[in-house]
Design a protein around this motif. Sequence first.
Motif, short mmCIF file in Angstrom:
data_model
loop_
_atom_site.label_atom_id
_atom_site.label_comp_id
_atom_site.label_asym_id
_atom_site.label_seq_id
_atom_site.Cartn_x
_atom_site.Cartn_y
_atom_site.Cartn_z
N TYR A 32 0.88 -1.16 0.00
CA TYR A 32 0.00 0.00 0.00
C TYR A 32 0.92 1.21 0.00
O TYR A 32 1.80 1.32 0.85
CB TYR A 32 -0.88 0.00 1.24
N LEU A 33 0.71 2.10 -0.95
CA LEU A 33 1.64 3.21 -1.15
C LEU A 33 0.93 4.55 -0.98
O LEU A 33 -0.24 4.69 -1.34
CB LEU A 33 2.25 3.14 -2.55
N PHE A 34 1.64 5.50 -0.44
CA PHE A 34 1.09 6.80 -0.10
C PHE A 34 2.02 7.92 -0.58
O PHE A 34 3.23 7.76 -0.62
CB PHE A 34 0.94 6.94 1.42
N TYR A 50 -2.42 4.37 -2.97
CA TYR A 50 -2.72 3.22 -3.80
C TYR A 50 -2.95 2.01 -2.91
O TYR A 50 -2.10 1.65 -2.10
CB TYR A 50 -1.58 2.92 -4.78
N LEU A 51 -4.12 1.39 -3.11
CA LEU A 51 -4.45 0.19 -2.35
C LEU A 51 -4.48 -1.02 -3.27
O LEU A 51 -3.88 -2.07 -2.98
CB LEU A 51 -5.79 0.36 -1.64
N GLY A 62 -4.91 18.29 -7.95
CA GLY A 62 -4.50 17.99 -9.32
C GLY A 62 -3.35 17.01 -9.45
O GLY A 62 -2.87 16.77 -10.55
N PHE A 63 -2.91 16.43 -8.36
CA PHE A 63 -1.83 15.44 -8.42
C PHE A 63 -2.37 14.05 -8.75
O PHE A 63 -3.51 13.72 -8.44
CB PHE A 63 -1.09 15.38 -7.08
N GLU A 64 -1.53 13.25 -9.38
CA GLU A 64 -1.83 11.85 -9.64
C GLU A 64 -0.55 11.06 -9.56
O GLU A 64 0.55 11.60 -9.65
CB GLU A 64 -2.50 11.67 -11.01
N ALA A 65 -0.70 9.75 -9.34
CA ALA A 65 0.47 8.88 -9.26
C ALA A 65 0.16 7.58 -9.97
O ALA A 65 -1.00 7.15 -10.01
CB ALA A 65 0.85 8.63 -7.80
N GLU A 66 1.19 6.97 -10.49
CA GLU A 66 1.02 5.71 -11.20
C GLU A 66 1.80 4.61 -10.52
O GLU A 66 3.02 4.72 -10.32
CB GLU A 66 1.45 5.82 -12.65
#
Lengths: 115, 114
Positions: A32-34, A50-51, A62-66
């Motif tokens: 699980y990432l934060f 991210y779960l 407006g942020f996003e992560a992959e």
Amino acid sequence: AQSVTQLDSQVPVFEEAPVELRCNYSSSVSVYLFWYVQYPNQGLQLLLKYLSGSTLVKGINGFEAEFNKSQTSFHLRKPSVHISDTAEYFCAVTRIIQGAQKLVFGQGTRLTINP
Amino acid sequence: DAGITQSPRHKVTETGTPVTLRCHQTENHRYMYWYRQDPGHGLRLIHYSYGVKDTDKGEVSDGYSVSRSKTEDFLLTLESATSSQTSVYFCAISDSPRGGNTIYFGEGSWLTVV
């Protein structure tokens, strides 16, 4: 054991330019990432996490992560930054030890937005 | 914002003196944590609590002790402060042990040991 590496300690960017803050993790189990943000003289605020499921995670401001499992990465992106995005950003992964959740943080990336 | 109050917010103390930082929450969360933040290290876990009177060590616990006599309060004590304990201390809370649960942070306590 899980660990996190943030590849850049400082990132200077011009206003309205795109930015990517890089984060790699190591883990032998499901993760699980934060991403947290810390504005000057303040505490940490959750940007996104991210779960499971979709690898593209959208957060606040407006942020996003992959999430990329094959590259063990969780990079943070924003297509156009503002002066107000100046802050320190922390990537973190969860460890479960003795039934309690604990966050393991990267070293942090200081994002500076120049006009 | 999560109801977390840290006190004091800023403190300067002398080497060898005891110092206690207090974390107070109004969320009735079971889990509470103390982290320290240092340049180049991110945040590192000092101690955590998984219930009243239930505490355990984190990765940088040497020189620190904690107590939790009530759900809402988690105290961090430096028995004899040293210059290496100059840092920013953050309290955090969580209501679940699950790995994806959000952990909420307080505003921080700036401690300088001279």
